[in-house]
Design an enzyme around this catalytic site. Structure first.
Site, PDB file in Angstrom:
ATOM      1  N   ALA A 171       0.828  -1.216   0.000  1.00  0.00           N
ATOM      2  CA  ALA A 171       0.000   0.000   0.000  1.00  0.00           C
ATOM      3  C   ALA A 171       0.858   1.261   0.000  1.00  0.00           C
ATOM      4  O   ALA A 171       0.347   2.377   0.052  1.00  0.00           O
ATOM      5  CB  ALA A 171      -0.937   0.003   1.211  1.00  0.00           C
ATOM      6  N   GLY A 172       2.181   1.071  -0.031  1.00  0.00           N
ATOM      7  CA  GLY A 172       3.080   2.230  -0.094  1.00  0.00           C
ATOM      8  C   GLY A 172       3.325   2.647  -1.535  1.00  0.00           C
ATOM      9  O   GLY A 172       2.684   2.158  -2.468  1.00  0.00           O
ATOM     10  N   ILE A 191       6.097   2.485  -3.902  1.00  0.00           N
ATOM     11  CA  ILE A 191       6.577   1.589  -4.967  1.00  0.00           C
ATOM     12  C   ILE A 191       5.746   0.308  -4.983  1.00  0.00           C
ATOM     13  O   ILE A 191       5.403  -0.212  -6.052  1.00  0.00           O
ATOM     14  CB  ILE A 191       8.076   1.246  -4.800  1.00  0.00           C
ATOM     15  CG1 ILE A 191       8.906   2.510  -4.599  1.00  0.00           C
ATOM     16  CG2 ILE A 191       8.587   0.487  -6.033  1.00  0.00           C
ATOM     17  CD1 ILE A 191      10.372   2.258  -4.301  1.00  0.00           C
ATOM     18  N   ASP A 213      -0.101  -5.250   4.487  1.00  0.00           N
ATOM     19  CA  ASP A 213       0.480  -3.951   4.827  1.00  0.00           C
ATOM     20  C   ASP A 213      -0.052  -3.486   6.189  1.00  0.00           C
ATOM     21  O   ASP A 213      -1.244  -3.589   6.468  1.00  0.00           O
ATOM     22  CB  ASP A 213       0.122  -2.933   3.731  1.00  0.00           C
ATOM     23  CG  ASP A 213       0.976  -1.688   3.779  1.00  0.00           C
ATOM     24  OD1 ASP A 213       1.704  -1.443   2.798  1.00  0.00           O
ATOM     25  OD2 ASP A 213       0.920  -0.958   4.790  1.00  0.00           O
ATOM     26  N   LYS A 214       0.846  -2.927   6.974  1.00  0.00           N
ATOM     27  CA  LYS A 214       0.474  -2.446   8.317  1.00  0.00           C
ATOM     28  C   LYS A 214      -0.321  -1.144   8.253  1.00  0.00           C
ATOM     29  O   LYS A 214      -0.983  -0.756   9.211  1.00  0.00           O
ATOM     30  CB  LYS A 214       1.772  -2.233   9.099  1.00  0.00           C
ATOM     31  CG  LYS A 214       1.630  -1.851  10.544  1.00  0.00           C
ATOM     32  CD  LYS A 214       3.023  -1.749  11.177  1.00  0.00           C
ATOM     33  CE  LYS A 214       2.936  -1.276  12.604  1.00  0.00           C
ATOM     34  NZ  LYS A 214       4.281  -1.149  13.216  1.00  0.00           N
ATOM     35  N   ASP A 268      20.065   1.341  -3.107  1.00  0.00           N
ATOM     36  CA  ASP A 268      21.476   1.687  -3.353  1.00  0.00           C
ATOM     37  C   ASP A 268      22.144   2.250  -2.099  1.00  0.00           C
ATOM     38  O   ASP A 268      23.372   2.351  -2.036  1.00  0.00           O
ATOM     39  CB  ASP A 268      21.602   2.665  -4.532  1.00  0.00           C
ATOM     40  CG  ASP A 268      20.874   3.992  -4.353  1.00  0.00           C
ATOM     41  OD1 ASP A 268      20.271   4.228  -3.292  1.00  0.00           O
ATOM     42  OD2 ASP A 268      20.908   4.801  -5.311  1.00  0.00           O
ATOM     43  N   GLU A 269      21.332   2.646  -1.101  1.00  0.00           N
ATOM     44  CA  GLU A 269      21.928   3.242   0.101  1.00  0.00           C
ATOM     45  C   GLU A 269      22.751   2.230   0.907  1.00  0.00           C
ATOM     46  O   GLU A 269      23.532   2.618   1.767  1.00  0.00           O
ATOM     47  CB  GLU A 269      20.841   3.879   0.979  1.00  0.00           C
ATOM     48  CG  GLU A 269      20.086   4.950   0.211  1.00  0.00           C
ATOM     49  CD  GLU A 269      19.490   6.043   1.071  1.00  0.00           C
ATOM     50  OE1 GLU A 269      19.719   6.055   2.284  1.00  0.00           O
ATOM     51  OE2 GLU A 269      18.786   6.893   0.494  1.00  0.00           O
ATOM     52  N   TYR A 275      18.497   4.064   8.576  1.00  0.00           N
ATOM     53  CA  TYR A 275      17.672   3.467   7.513  1.00  0.00           C
ATOM     54  C   TYR A 275      18.518   2.517   6.660  1.00  0.00           C
ATOM     55  O   TYR A 275      18.148   1.352   6.450  1.00  0.00           O
ATOM     56  CB  TYR A 275      17.065   4.562   6.623  1.00  0.00           C
ATOM     57  CG  TYR A 275      16.565   4.025   5.290  1.00  0.00           C
ATOM     58  CD1 TYR A 275      15.444   3.199   5.232  1.00  0.00           C
ATOM     59  CD2 TYR A 275      17.236   4.314   4.091  1.00  0.00           C
ATOM     60  CE1 TYR A 275      15.002   2.669   4.014  1.00  0.00           C
ATOM     61  CE2 TYR A 275      16.799   3.800   2.880  1.00  0.00           C
ATOM     62  CZ  TYR A 275      15.688   2.972   2.844  1.00  0.00           C
ATOM     63  OH  TYR A 275      15.261   2.452   1.651  1.00  0.00           O
ATOM     64  N   LYS A 302      18.289  -1.651   6.075  1.00  0.00           N
ATOM     65  CA  LYS A 302      18.130  -2.308   4.772  1.00  0.00           C
ATOM     66  C   LYS A 302      19.287  -3.275   4.499  1.00  0.00           C
ATOM     67  O   LYS A 302      19.085  -4.386   3.989  1.00  0.00           O
ATOM     68  CB  LYS A 302      18.051  -1.262   3.652  1.00  0.00           C
ATOM     69  CG  LYS A 302      16.850  -0.349   3.707  1.00  0.00           C
ATOM     70  CD  LYS A 302      15.522  -1.068   3.593  1.00  0.00           C
ATOM     71  CE  LYS A 302      15.302  -1.706   2.253  1.00  0.00           C
ATOM     72  NZ  LYS A 302      13.959  -2.368   2.188  1.00  0.00           N
ATOM     73  N   ASN A 322      13.456   6.424  -6.355  1.00  0.00           N
ATOM     74  CA  ASN A 322      12.260   6.347  -7.194  1.00  0.00           C
ATOM     75  C   ASN A 322      11.441   7.619  -7.067  1.00  0.00           C
ATOM     76  O   ASN A 322      11.340   8.186  -5.965  1.00  0.00           O
ATOM     77  CB  ASN A 322      11.353   5.199  -6.727  1.00  0.00           C
ATOM     78  CG  ASN A 322      11.815   3.841  -7.199  1.00  0.00           C
ATOM     79  OD1 ASN A 322      11.022   3.053  -7.690  1.00  0.00           O
ATOM     80  ND2 ASN A 322      13.112   3.540  -7.080  1.00  0.00           N
ATOM     81  N   ASN A 364      20.987  17.494  -6.819  1.00  0.00           N
ATOM     82  CA  ASN A 364      19.680  17.995  -6.361  1.00  0.00           C
ATOM     83  C   ASN A 364      19.371  19.385  -6.930  1.00  0.00           C
ATOM     84  O   ASN A 364      18.223  19.682  -7.252  1.00  0.00           O
ATOM     85  CB  ASN A 364      19.637  18.018  -4.830  1.00  0.00           C
ATOM     86  CG  ASN A 364      19.540  16.606  -4.268  1.00  0.00           C
ATOM     87  OD1 ASN A 364      18.960  15.721  -4.900  1.00  0.00           O
ATOM     88  ND2 ASN A 364      20.115  16.373  -3.096  1.00  0.00           N
ATOM     89  N   HIS A 387      24.819  12.989   5.799  1.00  0.00           N
ATOM     90  CA  HIS A 387      24.257  12.968   4.440  1.00  0.00           C
ATOM     91  C   HIS A 387      25.209  12.305   3.441  1.00  0.00           C
ATOM     92  O   HIS A 387      26.312  12.794   3.212  1.00  0.00           O
ATOM     93  CB  HIS A 387      23.991  14.415   4.026  1.00  0.00           C
ATOM     94  CG  HIS A 387      23.066  14.573   2.870  1.00  0.00           C
ATOM     95  ND1 HIS A 387      22.494  15.768   2.544  1.00  0.00           N
ATOM     96  CD2 HIS A 387      22.611  13.691   1.953  1.00  0.00           C
ATOM     97  CE1 HIS A 387      21.721  15.632   1.483  1.00  0.00           C
ATOM     98  NE2 HIS A 387      21.792  14.372   1.110  1.00  0.00           N
TER      99      HIS A 387
END
Ligand code: NAD
Ligand code: DAU
Length: 340
Positions: A10-11, A13, A34-35, A126-127, A150, A154, A180, A249, A276
């Site tokens: 439900a997010g 992507i 989905d929560k 990719d992070e 985060y 992952k 994305n 950016n 960052h």
């Protein structure tokens, strides 16, 4: 594959992936599990709500009993795991849910997949490779070097998935996508935040000098690549999914403002994000060899996304007028004072 559980469907992507799969394949049933955290939104799935091949279950991936009951009820044979806490800034403020969902939740799903002999696909990022110096692009075998809570959650998920492949022979694949953008992205992420602020002629808080490098890709391109890996990927392997194209950016903001016909002086340079990562860059040779190419350039993706937000105020206005306001104040209140 017949009955596919899409966790986190439900997010942003996940929902785009569900719409893509139901549109492309007649013979798959999709169960969204989905929560419905602040980022989960059933408006994203309105187009398929009456489709007999679609079902929705509200549940947490950390809840092993509920996961088990869902697999049994729908006789599921495949799990595609999108469920995660996904915003880096929130992970800096409060990492707890990131670790719960990204680490323990992934473990719960892997255990369930092992028990039922299911195909398992993990959506990663990719992070996990960390900041990448100029002149280099990450390949899938590179050492993981996550630098935010985060990214660490992952990377932990990826390591668990790999361990289940090696130890138990679970049929797994991993995809590591770049940034994305597109329809239904919660407006905390930079492109929808800036697009919706610009539409309202509100300032755009650009972190630091704005020269950070990201690979902005159109969400449908990413979904097509995930679909390909699910069907044709080599088990036990990871695949990078990006554009092969980098964009600072500052350049992304210029395209947004031009598309929305808004003035440059909406841009406000504010205090940078802690830790960052300045640059991500993916080598995408491996997914290209499988037969995929991105259909949109980064510039096209930014333009198309800006237009979608201009044309779909029904979707984002109710989000921005709700609990989002409190978050925005907490995240940006002090930053306006430290404008550079
Ligand atoms: P999102 O924040 O829009 O959606 C996440 C979804 O997961 C929401 O629907 C939420 O309700 C659900 N969820 C969260 N915790 C859950 C839990 N414990 N149990 C069940 N559901 C839960 O995220 P997104 O941007 O769509 O990202 C989806 C996946 O793709 C994530 O795994 C993310 O790490 C990864 N990813 C995102 C990007 C990006 O640019 N957005 C890029 C690469 C990879
Ligand atoms: O790279 C893939 C990742 O992309 C995904 O794994 C994450 O789930 C997703 O959130 C995204 O992470 P980023 O941190 O790159 O995305 P975000 O949109 O938060 O920020 C993109 C860039 O814009 C980054 O350099 C930080 C900057 N930024 C962000 C915000 C929210 C700003 O300058 N101002 C802002 O207000």
């Amino acid at each position: 594959m017949k009955n596919i559980i899409v966790t986190g469907g439900a997010g942003f992507i996940g929902a785009n992936f569900v719409l893509h799969m139901l549109n492309k394949y007649d013979d798959y049933n999709i169960i969204v599990y989905d929560k419905l955290t602040y980022a989960g939104n059933l408006d994203n799935l309105l187009d398929v709500k009456d489709d007999p091949r679609y079902a929705f279950v509200q549940g947490d991936i950390c809840d092993a009993e509920m996961v088990e009951a869902t697999i049994q009820k729908y006789d599921a044979d495949t799990i595609v795991n999108f469920a995660a806490e996904t915003h880096v800034d929130r992970s800096i403020m409060n990492p707890d849910a990131f670790i719960q969902t990204g680490v323990y939740g992934t473990y719960v799903l892997l255990e369930a997949a092992k028990k039922h002999g299911m195909r398992y696909h993990q959506i990663s990022t990719d992070e996990v490779y960390g900041h990448i110096p100029e002149g280099y692009s990450s390949v899938e075998t590179d050492k993981l070097d996550p630098r935010s809570p985060y990214a660490a959650s992952k990377a932990s998920g990826d390591l668990l998935v790999n361990a289940y492949f090696i130890t138990y022979g679970l049929p797994v694949t991993i995809t590591r996508g770049s940034n994305n953008i597109g329809p239904f992205q919660y407006p905390e992420k930079v492109v929808p935040l800036f697009a919706t602020n610009a539409i309202d002629e509100e300032p755009l808080p650009l972190y630091g000098d704005g020269r950070q490098m990201r690979e902005y890709q159109y969400v449908i391109d990413h979904c097509e690549a995930i679909d390909l890996v699910l069907h044709k990927g080599v088990l036990g392997e990871a695949y990078n999914i990006g554009t092969g194209e980098e964009m600072e950016n500052v350049e992304m903001v210029e395209i947004l403002l031009k598309t929305l016909n808004r003035p440059h002086d909406l841009i406000k340079h504010v205090k940078d994000r802690e830790g960052h990562d300045r640059r991500y860059s993916l080598n995408i040779d491996k997914i290209k060899a499988l037969g995929w190419v991105p259909r949109h350039t980064s510039a096209e993706a930014v333009e198309k996304t800006a237009v979608w937000y201009r044309e779909n105020e029904w979707w984002w206005r109710k989000i921005k007028s709700g609990a989002f306001k409190e978050y925005y104040e907490k995240q940006y209140g002090h930053r306006w004072q430290t404008e550079k």
